[in-house]
Design a protein around this motif. Structure first.
Motif, mmCIF file in Angstrom:
data_model
loop_
_atom_site.group_PDB
_atom_site.id
_atom_site.type_symbol
_atom_site.label_atom_id
_atom_site.label_comp_id
_atom_site.label_asym_id
_atom_site.label_seq_id
_atom_site.Cartn_x
_atom_site.Cartn_y
_atom_site.Cartn_z
ATOM 1 N N ASN A 9 -9.248 14.916 2.213
ATOM 2 C CA ASN A 9 -9.859 13.996 1.261
ATOM 3 C C ASN A 9 -8.786 13.122 0.620
ATOM 4 O OD1 ASN A 9 -11.698 12.727 -0.400
ATOM 5 N ND2 ASN A 9 -11.665 14.342 -1.939
ATOM 6 N N LEU A 10 -8.272 12.181 1.395
ATOM 7 C CA LEU A 10 -7.257 11.268 0.905
ATOM 8 C C LEU A 10 -7.831 9.865 0.824
ATOM 9 C CD1 LEU A 10 -4.199 12.429 3.022
ATOM 10 C CD2 LEU A 10 -4.713 13.048 0.671
ATOM 11 N N LYS A 11 -7.305 9.080 -0.097
ATOM 12 C CA LYS A 11 -7.773 7.713 -0.253
ATOM 13 C C LYS A 11 -7.552 6.938 1.045
ATOM 14 C CE LYS A 11 -6.563 7.698 -5.160
ATOM 15 N NZ LYS A 11 -5.665 7.119 -6.202
ATOM 16 N N LEU A 53 6.785 13.217 -5.384
ATOM 17 C CA LEU A 53 5.913 12.579 -4.400
ATOM 18 C C LEU A 53 6.488 12.832 -3.017
ATOM 19 C CD1 LEU A 53 5.229 9.129 -6.131
ATOM 20 C CD2 LEU A 53 3.875 11.228 -6.262
ATOM 21 N N PHE A 54 5.658 13.408 -2.132
ATOM 22 C CA PHE A 54 6.102 13.800 -0.805
ATOM 23 C C PHE A 54 5.517 12.871 0.253
ATOM 24 C CE2 PHE A 54 6.618 17.618 -3.270
ATOM 25 C CZ PHE A 54 7.711 18.258 -2.719
ATOM 26 N N GLU A 55 6.252 12.734 1.339
ATOM 27 C CA GLU A 55 5.737 12.045 2.507
ATOM 28 C C GLU A 55 5.002 13.062 3.377
ATOM 29 O OE1 GLU A 55 7.255 8.929 5.961
ATOM 30 O OE2 GLU A 55 8.694 9.951 4.673
ATOM 31 N N PHE A 56 3.832 12.697 3.880
ATOM 32 C CA PHE A 56 2.968 13.635 4.581
ATOM 33 C C PHE A 56 3.665 14.321 5.758
ATOM 34 C CE2 PHE A 56 0.091 14.478 8.116
ATOM 35 C CZ PHE A 56 -0.810 15.349 7.530
ATOM 36 N N ARG A 57 4.455 13.584 6.513
ATOM 37 C CA ARG A 57 4.990 14.114 7.774
ATOM 38 C C ARG A 57 5.907 15.309 7.584
ATOM 39 N NH1 ARG A 57 10.033 10.930 9.532
ATOM 40 N NH2 ARG A 57 10.702 9.865 7.641
ATOM 41 N N HIS A 58 6.502 15.477 6.390
ATOM 42 C CA HIS A 58 7.417 16.592 6.151
ATOM 43 C C HIS A 58 6.702 17.860 5.678
ATOM 44 C CE1 HIS A 58 11.147 14.410 6.786
ATOM 45 N NE2 HIS A 58 10.671 13.415 6.059
ATOM 46 N N LYS A 117 -3.141 16.001 -4.111
ATOM 47 C CA LYS A 117 -3.841 14.730 -4.292
ATOM 48 C C LYS A 117 -2.958 13.595 -3.826
ATOM 49 C CE LYS A 117 -2.502 13.680 -9.085
ATOM 50 N NZ LYS A 117 -3.021 13.333 -10.433
ATOM 51 N N SER A 118 -3.588 12.510 -3.431
ATOM 52 C CA SER A 118 -2.846 11.331 -2.997
ATOM 53 C C SER A 118 -2.601 10.421 -4.189
ATOM 54 C CB SER A 118 -3.621 10.585 -1.917
ATOM 55 O OG SER A 118 -4.916 10.253 -2.377
ATOM 56 N N VAL A 119 -1.412 9.851 -4.238
ATOM 57 C CA VAL A 119 -1.014 8.976 -5.338
ATOM 58 C C VAL A 119 -0.709 7.594 -4.773
ATOM 59 C CG1 VAL A 119 0.670 8.557 -7.163
ATOM 60 C CG2 VAL A 119 -0.113 10.887 -6.692
ATOM 61 N N MET A 120 -1.393 6.598 -5.251
ATOM 62 C CA MET A 120 -1.133 5.222 -4.837
ATOM 63 C C MET A 120 0.179 4.749 -5.459
ATOM 64 S SD MET A 120 -2.823 2.986 -2.929
ATOM 65 C CE MET A 120 -4.553 3.381 -3.144
ATOM 66 N N LEU A 121 1.058 4.211 -4.652
ATOM 67 C CA LEU A 121 2.348 3.746 -5.149
ATOM 68 C C LEU A 121 2.198 2.418 -5.880
ATOM 69 C CD1 LEU A 121 4.663 4.502 -2.080
ATOM 70 C CD2 LEU A 121 4.115 5.977 -4.024
ATOM 71 N N SER A 122 3.169 2.142 -6.745
ATOM 72 C CA SER A 122 3.193 0.843 -7.398
ATOM 73 C C SER A 122 3.444 -0.230 -6.354
ATOM 74 C CB SER A 122 4.291 0.810 -8.469
ATOM 75 O OG SER A 122 5.574 0.899 -7.862
ATOM 76 N N MET A 135 5.576 0.005 -2.951
ATOM 77 C CA MET A 135 4.931 -0.222 -1.654
ATOM 78 C C MET A 135 5.768 -1.168 -0.810
ATOM 79 S SD MET A 135 0.868 -0.725 -2.307
ATOM 80 C CE MET A 135 -0.105 0.444 -3.253
ATOM 81 N N ILE A 136 6.284 -2.231 -1.430
ATOM 82 C CA ILE A 136 7.079 -3.219 -0.705
ATOM 83 C C ILE A 136 8.376 -2.591 -0.218
ATOM 84 C CG2 ILE A 136 8.303 -5.407 -0.879
ATOM 85 C CD1 ILE A 136 5.261 -5.662 -0.870
ATOM 86 N N ALA A 137 8.999 -1.761 -1.075
ATOM 87 C CA ALA A 137 10.284 -1.160 -0.722
ATOM 88 C C ALA A 137 10.142 -0.116 0.370
ATOM 89 C CB ALA A 137 10.926 -0.541 -1.966
ATOM 90 N N THR A 138 9.125 0.751 0.250
ATOM 91 C CA THR A 138 8.984 1.871 1.186
ATOM 92 C C THR A 138 8.083 1.560 2.368
ATOM 93 O OG1 THR A 138 7.087 2.800 -0.019
ATOM 94 C CG2 THR A 138 9.294 3.484 -0.717
ATOM 95 N N LYS A 139 7.345 0.435 2.294
ATOM 96 C CA LYS A 139 6.345 0.095 3.316
ATOM 97 C C LYS A 139 5.324 1.228 3.479
ATOM 98 C CE LYS A 139 9.204 -3.126 5.965
ATOM 99 N NZ LYS A 139 10.305 -3.185 4.999
ATOM 100 N N ASP A 140 5.026 1.890 2.382
ATOM 101 C CA ASP A 140 4.065 2.977 2.353
ATOM 102 C C ASP A 140 3.079 2.718 1.228
ATOM 103 O OD1 ASP A 140 2.896 5.244 3.244
ATOM 104 O OD2 ASP A 140 4.586 6.572 2.797
ATOM 105 N N VAL A 141 1.837 3.155 1.428
ATOM 106 C CA VAL A 141 0.792 2.899 0.444
ATOM 107 C C VAL A 141 0.661 4.037 -0.554
ATOM 108 C CG1 VAL A 141 -1.685 2.464 0.130
ATOM 109 C CG2 VAL A 141 -0.473 1.463 2.066
ATOM 110 N N MET A 142 0.773 5.252 -0.062
ATOM 111 C CA MET A 142 0.599 6.398 -0.945
ATOM 112 C C MET A 142 1.464 7.560 -0.504
ATOM 113 S SD MET A 142 -3.156 7.759 0.209
ATOM 114 C CE MET A 142 -3.835 6.125 -0.107
#
Length: 237
Positions: A54-56, A97-102, A113-118, A122-129
């Motif tokens: 159940n992730l965004k 805040l963890f990256e899913f793959r690890h 829970k999933s956390v939406m990044l600022s 998002m621009i720096a990490t190229k990741d959404v959450m």
């Protein structure tokens, strides 16, 4: 829950292949985030229940599945080549805040829970959450080498290799950067420039095939002696 890890480095076995044996007592439950890593399971069929996470947005619109396994049972989990399993006991004020793959698993009693990044992150990490955990229990982390804490400072920046970062505090300020003089910045991998409070988690033993090959090479002098001296290939092995 009992965990035993080992490496398949014996004769006739592929190097750097790791695994983890897990044993669950009656009443214990474990959530495995990468079910495809379950090599073997000993228990009754109903003791495994798979569900969509159940992730965004289902984490970049991918259909991610987690498996809930209940005891009494035992299982064998495979780890990626060169990686080991590190368990982390959650603290009351956990803000990482963890990256899913690890992430390989978390125990019952832990909430994810999933956390939406600022927008800037998002621009720096190229990741959404990213994923955040709370509650009481443990999480299993796949990492290359030891898992180390690196304390951040609100004023003095830390430069962390992007390939080594496992998790960072929610409050951290992040920029994609390099550091040092011109020569240094031209010959390094991209770094996360981070400031903030708390500590980041780093994998301190990232596999490096190029370095292993370089270290394993003979010295220049030995190679020259092999070529110049008669029967050098015999004398200078």
């Amino acid at each position: 829950m009992e965990i035993r890890t080992d490496s398949l480095n014996g004769a006739g076995r592929a190097p750097h292949q790791s695994f983890a044996d897990l044993a669950l007592e009656p009443g214990e439950a474990l959530h495995v985030l990468h079910p495809q890593q379950i090599v073997a399971f000993r228990g009754e069929s109903p003791q495994r229940e798979d569900k969509l996470m159940n992730l965004k947005g289902m984490y970049r619109k991918k259909k991610l599945i987690r498996s809930r396994l209940t005891g009494p049972a035992s299982m064998l989990l495979a780890l990626p080549a060169g990686y080991t399993l590190q368990t982390l006991t959650l603290r009351e004020s956990e803000d990482l805040l963890f990256e899913f793959r690890h992430l390989l698993f978390y125990t019952e009693g832990v909430e994810m829970k999933s956390v939406m990044l600022s927008f800037k992150n998002m621009i720096a990490t190229k990741d959404v959450m990213r994923l955040k955990f709370s509650g009481e229990g443990s999480i299993g982390i796949m990492c290359a080498g030891p898992l180390r804490e690196w304390k951040l400072d609100p004023e003095v920046a830390s430069y962390i290799d992007t390939r080594s970062l496992i998790a960072y505090p929610h409050n951290a300020k992040i920029d994609l950067s390099v550091y040092g003089n011109h020569l240094a910045s031209q010959h390094m991998h991209y770094q996360w420039k981070m400031t903030g409070s708390g500590s980041a988690l780093l994998q301190a033993g990232r596999p490096d095939a190029q370095l292993e090959q370089f270290v394993g090479q003979d010295s220049l002098m030995k190679r020259l002696l092999r070529e110049i001296v008669p029967f050098g290939g015999v004398w200078f092995k």
